[in-house]
Design a protein around this motif. Sequence first.
Motif, PDB file in Angstrom:
ATOM      1  N   LEU A   1       0.839  -1.211   0.000  1.00  0.00           N
ATOM      2  CA  LEU A   1       0.000   0.000   0.000  1.00  0.00           C
ATOM      3  C   LEU A   1       0.864   1.247   0.000  1.00  0.00           C
ATOM      4  O   LEU A   1       1.765   1.378   0.842  1.00  0.00           O
ATOM      5  CB  LEU A   1      -0.895   0.009   1.250  1.00  0.00           C
ATOM      6  CG  LEU A   1      -1.742   1.266   1.462  1.00  0.00           C
ATOM      7  CD1 LEU A   1      -2.756   1.464   0.323  1.00  0.00           C
ATOM      8  CD2 LEU A   1      -2.482   1.192   2.805  1.00  0.00           C
ATOM      9  N   GLU A   2       0.595   2.161  -0.940  1.00  0.00           N
ATOM     10  CA  GLU A   2       1.257   3.472  -0.913  1.00  0.00           C
ATOM     11  C   GLU A   2       0.310   4.461  -0.253  1.00  0.00           C
ATOM     12  O   GLU A   2      -0.773   4.749  -0.768  1.00  0.00           O
ATOM     13  CB  GLU A   2       1.631   3.932  -2.336  1.00  0.00           C
ATOM     14  CG  GLU A   2       2.405   5.253  -2.305  1.00  0.00           C
ATOM     15  CD  GLU A   2       2.992   5.671  -3.647  1.00  0.00           C
ATOM     16  OE1 GLU A   2       2.669   5.036  -4.675  1.00  0.00           O
ATOM     17  OE2 GLU A   2       3.757   6.661  -3.655  1.00  0.00           O
ATOM     18  N   TRP A   3       0.740   4.984   0.879  1.00  0.00           N
ATOM     19  CA  TRP A   3      -0.047   5.997   1.610  1.00  0.00           C
ATOM     20  C   TRP A   3       0.166   7.334   0.922  1.00  0.00           C
ATOM     21  O   TRP A   3       1.292   7.861   0.930  1.00  0.00           O
ATOM     22  CB  TRP A   3       0.478   6.089   3.048  1.00  0.00           C
ATOM     23  CG  TRP A   3      -0.186   5.213   4.052  1.00  0.00           C
ATOM     24  CD1 TRP A   3      -1.322   4.486   3.913  1.00  0.00           C
ATOM     25  CD2 TRP A   3       0.272   4.998   5.412  1.00  0.00           C
ATOM     26  NE1 TRP A   3      -1.593   3.827   5.091  1.00  0.00           N
ATOM     27  CE2 TRP A   3      -0.651   4.127   6.008  1.00  0.00           C
ATOM     28  CE3 TRP A   3       1.352   5.457   6.151  1.00  0.00           C
ATOM     29  CZ2 TRP A   3      -0.517   3.704   7.336  1.00  0.00           C
ATOM     30  CZ3 TRP A   3       1.489   5.035   7.469  1.00  0.00           C
ATOM     31  CH2 TRP A   3       0.559   4.173   8.055  1.00  0.00           C
TER      32      TRP A   3
ATOM     33  N   GLY B   1      -9.175   8.652  -1.511  1.00  0.00           N
ATOM     34  CA  GLY B   1      -9.649   8.511  -0.144  1.00  0.00           C
ATOM     35  C   GLY B   1      -8.588   8.900   0.850  1.00  0.00           C
ATOM     36  O   GLY B   1      -7.516   9.393   0.488  1.00  0.00           O
ATOM     37  N   ASN B   2      -8.928   8.665   2.103  1.00  0.00           N
ATOM     38  CA  ASN B   2      -8.032   8.982   3.212  1.00  0.00           C
ATOM     39  C   ASN B   2      -7.255   7.723   3.575  1.00  0.00           C
ATOM     40  O   ASN B   2      -7.844   6.664   3.774  1.00  0.00           O
ATOM     41  CB  ASN B   2      -8.883   9.443   4.402  1.00  0.00           C
ATOM     42  CG  ASN B   2      -8.072  10.175   5.450  1.00  0.00           C
ATOM     43  OD1 ASN B   2      -6.864   9.960   5.563  1.00  0.00           O
ATOM     44  ND2 ASN B   2      -8.725  11.030   6.200  1.00  0.00           N
ATOM     45  N   PHE B   3      -5.922   7.833   3.632  1.00  0.00           N
ATOM     46  CA  PHE B   3      -5.154   6.644   4.017  1.00  0.00           C
ATOM     47  C   PHE B   3      -5.115   6.446   5.531  1.00  0.00           C
ATOM     48  O   PHE B   3      -4.672   5.406   6.014  1.00  0.00           O
ATOM     49  CB  PHE B   3      -3.747   6.659   3.426  1.00  0.00           C
ATOM     50  CG  PHE B   3      -2.794   7.714   3.947  1.00  0.00           C
ATOM     51  CD1 PHE B   3      -2.331   7.707   5.258  1.00  0.00           C
ATOM     52  CD2 PHE B   3      -2.313   8.700   3.093  1.00  0.00           C
ATOM     53  CE1 PHE B   3      -1.445   8.664   5.725  1.00  0.00           C
ATOM     54  CE2 PHE B   3      -1.419   9.667   3.546  1.00  0.00           C
ATOM     55  CZ  PHE B   3      -0.985   9.649   4.875  1.00  0.00           C
ATOM     56  N   LEU B   4      -5.555   7.455   6.287  1.00  0.00           N
ATOM     57  CA  LEU B   4      -5.602   7.284   7.745  1.00  0.00           C
ATOM     58  C   LEU B   4      -6.859   6.492   8.111  1.00  0.00           C
ATOM     59  O   LEU B   4      -7.971   6.900   7.751  1.00  0.00           O
ATOM     60  CB  LEU B   4      -5.650   8.646   8.440  1.00  0.00           C
ATOM     61  CG  LEU B   4      -4.410   9.511   8.270  1.00  0.00           C
ATOM     62  CD1 LEU B   4      -4.630  10.892   8.893  1.00  0.00           C
ATOM     63  CD2 LEU B   4      -3.177   8.831   8.891  1.00  0.00           C
ATOM     64  N   PRO B   5      -6.715   5.358   8.775  1.00  0.00           N
ATOM     65  CA  PRO B   5      -7.910   4.631   9.190  1.00  0.00           C
ATOM     66  C   PRO B   5      -8.794   5.522  10.076  1.00  0.00           C
ATOM     67  O   PRO B   5      -8.277   6.412  10.774  1.00  0.00           O
ATOM     68  CB  PRO B   5      -7.335   3.451  10.006  1.00  0.00           C
ATOM     69  CG  PRO B   5      -5.916   3.316   9.569  1.00  0.00           C
ATOM     70  CD  PRO B   5      -5.463   4.701   9.203  1.00  0.00           C
ATOM     71  N   PRO B   6     -10.109   5.301  10.055  1.00  0.00           N
ATOM     72  CA  PRO B   6     -11.000   6.137  10.863  1.00  0.00           C
ATOM     73  C   PRO B   6     -10.538   6.169  12.321  1.00  0.00           C
ATOM     74  O   PRO B   6     -10.265   5.116  12.900  1.00  0.00           O
ATOM     75  CB  PRO B   6     -12.363   5.440  10.725  1.00  0.00           C
ATOM     76  CG  PRO B   6     -12.254   4.654   9.460  1.00  0.00           C
ATOM     77  CD  PRO B   6     -10.821   4.272   9.297  1.00  0.00           C
ATOM     78  N   GLY B   7     -10.434   7.368  12.856  1.00  0.00           N
ATOM     79  CA  GLY B   7     -10.029   7.513  14.261  1.00  0.00           C
ATOM     80  C   GLY B   7      -8.537   7.716  14.438  1.00  0.00           C
ATOM     81  O   GLY B   7      -8.081   8.137  15.508  1.00  0.00           O
ATOM     82  N   ALA B   8      -7.741   7.441  13.374  1.00  0.00           N
ATOM     83  CA  ALA B   8      -6.281   7.520  13.526  1.00  0.00           C
ATOM     84  C   ALA B   8      -5.808   8.949  13.765  1.00  0.00           C
ATOM     85  O   ALA B   8      -4.753   9.165  14.379  1.00  0.00           O
ATOM     86  CB  ALA B   8      -5.593   6.952  12.285  1.00  0.00           C
TER      87      ALA B   8
ATOM     88  N   ILE C   1      -3.605   4.839  -2.144  1.00  0.00           N
ATOM     89  CA  ILE C   1      -4.705   5.694  -1.674  1.00  0.00           C
ATOM     90  C   ILE C   1      -4.215   7.131  -1.735  1.00  0.00           C
ATOM     91  O   ILE C   1      -3.143   7.457  -1.200  1.00  0.00           O
ATOM     92  CB  ILE C   1      -5.121   5.358  -0.222  1.00  0.00           C
ATOM     93  CG1 ILE C   1      -5.560   3.896  -0.095  1.00  0.00           C
ATOM     94  CG2 ILE C   1      -6.250   6.291   0.226  1.00  0.00           C
ATOM     95  CD1 ILE C   1      -5.951   3.490   1.350  1.00  0.00           C
ATOM     96  N   GLU C   2      -4.988   8.003  -2.395  1.00  0.00           N
ATOM     97  CA  GLU C   2      -4.606   9.406  -2.551  1.00  0.00           C
ATOM     98  C   GLU C   2      -5.840  10.284  -2.348  1.00  0.00           C
ATOM     99  O   GLU C   2      -6.919   9.971  -2.839  1.00  0.00           O
ATOM    100  CB  GLU C   2      -4.003   9.624  -3.956  1.00  0.00           C
ATOM    101  CG  GLU C   2      -3.749  11.062  -4.362  1.00  0.00           C
ATOM    102  CD  GLU C   2      -2.845  11.844  -3.388  1.00  0.00           C
ATOM    103  OE1 GLU C   2      -1.751  11.370  -3.064  1.00  0.00           O
ATOM    104  OE2 GLU C   2      -3.276  12.936  -2.948  1.00  0.00           O
TER     105      GLU C   2
END
Length: 222
Positions: free
Chosen positions: A91-93, A140-147, A114-115
Amino acid sequence: MIKNLFDKSGQSTPRTDAVLTQIHVPSSVDATPVPAKMAGRIATAEREIEAFQDRWDRPQIEQFVAADYQLVYQSLLWTLESQPTIGQRFLEWGSGFSIVSAIAAEIGLNAIGIEAESDLLAMGRKTIQSWNVSVELVQGNFLPPGADLLSEDPMLPSLGHDVADGYQQLGLDLDDFAMVYAYPWPGEDDFLEVVFDRYAARGALLMMFCGPNDIRLWRKTS
Ligand SMILES: C[S@@+](CC[C@H](N)C(=O)[O-])C[C@H]1O[C@@H](n2cnc3c(N)ncnc32)[C@H](O)[C@@H]1O
């Protein structure tokens, strides 16, 4: 807790209380030959990035900065050849022009990017098409929800993107990936390590390009 420990031989030295253990990528990695086809593709991509950044008819996307893609290629190859991995999913963040995702696909990984920025996602799709590699890209957001709550600084550039959760669109979680790559904004490396530490699978690898000649590789060890 994150440890950066080496013994005198330059090998990584996990400690029993370490969660992320740093793996020393030798500086000689930059002597690894880069095949002409790969070097040519990287050189073309770098010219396209320059042209994109020089365009006068739209605001600059401040969050996009080119990495040293030859060094990332050499480091990824070294990692695959010398380190055990828990799978092939990469995965490329914040994939930007998706050059690292394309490199990962070219060397046999199952690459996903994810970009957040749609203009960059479009340039990433162009890269994938011209390299003729298989990469899944999502906006999208590469940060998981809540991160974002793990950050001590609410002003970090990777926070506050008004885009959907990238993982939900993929039908995957961060712990489904064997390797994550990121080029963090200065000052964000610690935060991204904390996010990886919290959400990645045990045994997964995190590679970060942190500036010229600064490639860092971590494994989540417990
Ligand atoms: C320094 S650039 C690196 C781009 C690419 N990984 C590379 O190495 O060429 C950081 C990228 O992350 C993206 N980004 C930053 N925060 C993000 C977030 N929370 N979710 C998705 N993308 C993000 C930016 O738009 C930018 O494209």
